[in-house]
Design a protein around this motif. Structure first.
Motif, mmCIF file in Angstrom:
data_model
loop_
_atom_site.group_PDB
_atom_site.id
_atom_site.type_symbol
_atom_site.label_atom_id
_atom_site.label_comp_id
_atom_site.label_asym_id
_atom_site.label_seq_id
_atom_site.Cartn_x
_atom_site.Cartn_y
_atom_site.Cartn_z
ATOM 1 N N GLY A 114 28.815 29.077 31.100
ATOM 2 C CA GLY A 114 28.223 28.343 29.989
ATOM 3 C C GLY A 114 28.333 29.052 28.659
ATOM 4 O O GLY A 114 27.648 28.703 27.705
ATOM 5 N N VAL A 115 29.202 30.052 28.589
ATOM 6 C CA VAL A 115 29.401 30.798 27.343
ATOM 7 C C VAL A 115 30.810 31.401 27.363
ATOM 8 O O VAL A 115 31.292 31.829 28.412
ATOM 9 N N LEU A 116 31.446 31.412 26.215
ATOM 10 C CA LEU A 116 32.764 32.024 26.103
ATOM 11 C C LEU A 116 32.596 33.539 25.992
ATOM 12 O O LEU A 116 31.895 34.022 25.100
ATOM 13 N N PRO A 117 33.194 34.294 26.931
ATOM 14 C CA PRO A 117 33.058 35.752 26.866
ATOM 15 C C PRO A 117 33.651 36.316 25.573
ATOM 16 O O PRO A 117 34.687 35.859 25.096
ATOM 17 N N GLU A 118 32.964 37.309 25.050
ATOM 18 C CA GLU A 118 33.424 38.020 23.857
ATOM 19 C C GLU A 118 34.459 39.065 24.283
ATOM 20 O O GLU A 118 34.215 39.835 25.228
ATOM 21 N N PRO A 119 35.638 39.109 23.643
ATOM 22 C CA PRO A 119 36.614 40.145 24.001
ATOM 23 C C PRO A 119 36.034 41.534 23.747
ATOM 24 O O PRO A 119 35.440 41.785 22.703
ATOM 25 N N ASP A 120 36.166 42.412 24.738
ATOM 26 C CA ASP A 120 35.623 43.764 24.618
ATOM 27 C C ASP A 120 36.313 44.662 25.636
ATOM 28 O O ASP A 120 35.937 44.688 26.805
ATOM 29 N N ALA A 121 37.304 45.392 25.181
ATOM 30 C CA ALA A 121 38.053 46.281 26.076
ATOM 31 C C ALA A 121 37.212 47.465 26.529
ATOM 32 O O ALA A 121 37.421 48.000 27.619
ATOM 33 N N ALA A 122 36.247 47.891 25.736
ATOM 34 C CA ALA A 122 35.451 49.077 26.068
ATOM 35 C C ALA A 122 34.637 48.872 27.341
ATOM 36 O O ALA A 122 34.570 49.768 28.187
ATOM 37 N N THR A 123 34.007 47.707 27.488
ATOM 38 C CA THR A 123 33.192 47.457 28.679
ATOM 39 C C THR A 123 34.044 47.498 29.937
ATOM 40 O O THR A 123 33.634 48.030 30.959
ATOM 41 N N GLY A 124 35.239 46.958 29.865
ATOM 42 C CA GLY A 124 36.114 46.908 31.033
ATOM 43 C C GLY A 124 36.940 48.157 31.271
ATOM 44 O O GLY A 124 37.561 48.296 32.328
ATOM 45 N N ALA A 125 36.965 49.095 30.315
ATOM 46 C CA ALA A 125 37.843 50.265 30.416
ATOM 47 C C ALA A 125 37.660 51.074 31.703
ATOM 48 O O ALA A 125 38.661 51.451 32.333
ATOM 49 N N PRO A 126 36.431 51.339 32.151
ATOM 50 C CA PRO A 126 36.307 52.110 33.398
ATOM 51 C C PRO A 126 36.916 51.385 34.603
ATOM 52 O O PRO A 126 37.582 52.013 35.429
ATOM 53 N N LEU A 127 36.726 50.081 34.695
ATOM 54 C CA LEU A 127 37.300 49.347 35.821
ATOM 55 C C LEU A 127 38.812 49.220 35.685
ATOM 56 O O LEU A 127 39.528 49.303 36.684
ATOM 57 N N VAL A 128 39.324 49.069 34.475
ATOM 58 C CA VAL A 128 40.775 49.045 34.264
ATOM 59 C C VAL A 128 41.373 50.353 34.773
ATOM 60 O O VAL A 128 42.390 50.355 35.480
ATOM 61 N N ARG A 129 40.748 51.473 34.439
ATOM 62 C CA ARG A 129 41.223 52.780 34.912
ATOM 63 C C ARG A 129 41.212 52.840 36.442
ATOM 64 O O ARG A 129 42.163 53.278 37.082
ATOM 65 N N GLN A 130 40.124 52.345 37.052
ATOM 66 C CA GLN A 130 40.016 52.351 38.510
ATOM 67 C C GLN A 130 41.081 51.452 39.150
ATOM 68 O O GLN A 130 41.657 51.811 40.184
ATOM 69 N N LEU A 131 41.340 50.302 38.548
ATOM 70 C CA LEU A 131 42.384 49.417 39.078
ATOM 71 C C LEU A 131 43.752 50.095 39.007
ATOM 72 O O LEU A 131 44.538 50.028 39.957
ATOM 73 N N ASP A 132 44.036 50.756 37.888
ATOM 74 C CA ASP A 132 45.309 51.478 37.765
ATOM 75 C C ASP A 132 45.413 52.565 38.839
ATOM 76 O O ASP A 132 46.479 52.759 39.434
ATOM 77 N N GLU A 133 44.324 53.271 39.090
ATOM 78 C CA GLU A 133 44.313 54.290 40.146
ATOM 79 C C GLU A 133 44.538 53.647 41.518
ATOM 80 O O GLU A 133 45.277 54.184 42.340
ATOM 81 N N TYR A 134 43.915 52.511 41.755
ATOM 82 C CA TYR A 134 44.093 51.797 43.027
ATOM 83 C C TYR A 134 45.567 51.414 43.204
ATOM 84 O O TYR A 134 46.162 51.668 44.260
ATOM 85 N N PHE A 135 46.153 50.798 42.192
ATOM 86 C CA PHE A 135 47.547 50.361 42.301
ATOM 87 C C PHE A 135 48.515 51.539 42.415
ATOM 88 O O PHE A 135 49.620 51.382 42.929
ATOM 89 N N ALA A 136 48.099 52.715 41.969
ATOM 90 C CA ALA A 136 48.918 53.918 42.105
ATOM 91 C C ALA A 136 48.668 54.626 43.441
ATOM 92 O O ALA A 136 49.271 55.665 43.715
ATOM 93 N N GLY A 137 47.783 54.076 44.269
ATOM 94 C CA GLY A 137 47.488 54.674 45.567
ATOM 95 C C GLY A 137 46.535 55.850 45.508
ATOM 96 O O GLY A 137 46.447 56.624 46.453
ATOM 97 N N ARG A 138 45.800 55.995 44.401
ATOM 98 C CA ARG A 138 44.892 57.136 44.234
ATOM 99 C C ARG A 138 43.418 56.758 44.324
ATOM 100 O O ARG A 138 42.560 57.610 44.099
ATOM 101 N N ARG A 139 43.101 55.501 44.612
ATOM 102 C CA ARG A 139 41.701 55.074 44.711
ATOM 103 C C ARG A 139 41.564 54.141 45.893
ATOM 104 O O ARG A 139 42.376 53.266 46.111
ATOM 105 N N ARG A 140 40.474 54.340 46.654
ATOM 106 C CA ARG A 140 40.231 53.534 47.851
ATOM 107 C C ARG A 140 39.058 52.570 47.710
ATOM 108 O O ARG A 140 38.919 51.651 48.494
ATOM 109 N N SER A 141 38.188 52.809 46.757
ATOM 110 C CA SER A 141 37.047 51.925 46.528
ATOM 111 C C SER A 141 36.725 51.956 45.037
ATOM 112 O O SER A 141 37.250 52.777 44.291
#
Length: 177
Positions: free
Chosen positions: A47-74
């Protein structure tokens, strides 16, 4: 009032839209149809358009990159379950217990969720999971070992399972110095 933000990220399986309510992940969408339709869908759901904000997502983006590189399991991210109803939450929480590099059948996950005989409901829960990858529904397979559809994109599920298997096998092949 809660702050709703989003960030998009290019990944080996396609563009991903991450949406947060405050600092909790409310949806991880592998945006096969594009980021704009994914953003419109989550805006409709919340019910609301999300505000673009790379800072909030930065930790999860880093974790996803680690996962795709085979360096993160959870993943270490708070989940906002507001888009999940009833048995779906129990099934998704059970899927969190499937170890990295392993699989469980829909029936096994039903037992883990406390509802033996609810294998079809587990399939429905996996298909509607708002936290793809973070909640590893890609590790849930059919009783015969077939991987299933994974939201109409079995190639993504196959990629994620192959990534985890290669990581586990690669660790087993390491030679001590």
């Amino acid at each position: 009032m809660n702050r709703v933000t989003s960030t998009d990220h290019d990944s080996p399986i396609g563009p991903i839209l991450l949406t947060f309510v405050d600092a909790a992940l409310v949806r991880l969408d592998v945006a096969h149809e594009g980021i704009d339709p994914a953003r419109a869908d989550i805006a409709r759901r919340l019910g609301v358009l999300p505000e673009p904000d790379a800072a909030t997502g930065a930790p999860l983006v880093r974790q996803l990159d680690e996962y795709f590189a085979g360096r993160r399991r959870s993943f270490e991210v708070e989940l906002d379950w507001r888009l999940v109803r009833g048995f779906t939450r129990a099934a998704l929480e059970a899927a969190l217990d499937i170890p990295y590099g392993e699989v469980a059948s829909y029936g096994e996950v039903a037992v883990m969720a406390g509802a033996p005989g609810a294998a079809r409901a587990v399939g429905t829960a996996c298909a509607s999971c708002p936290f793809s990858i973070v909640v590893p529904v890609h590790r849930v397979v059919r009783a015969d070992g077939a991987i299933g559809e994974y939201g109409g994109h079995p190639e993504v599920k196959e990629h994620l399972l192959a990534l985890e298997n290669a990581t586990v096998l690669g660790e087993g092949l390491r030679v001590a110095p």
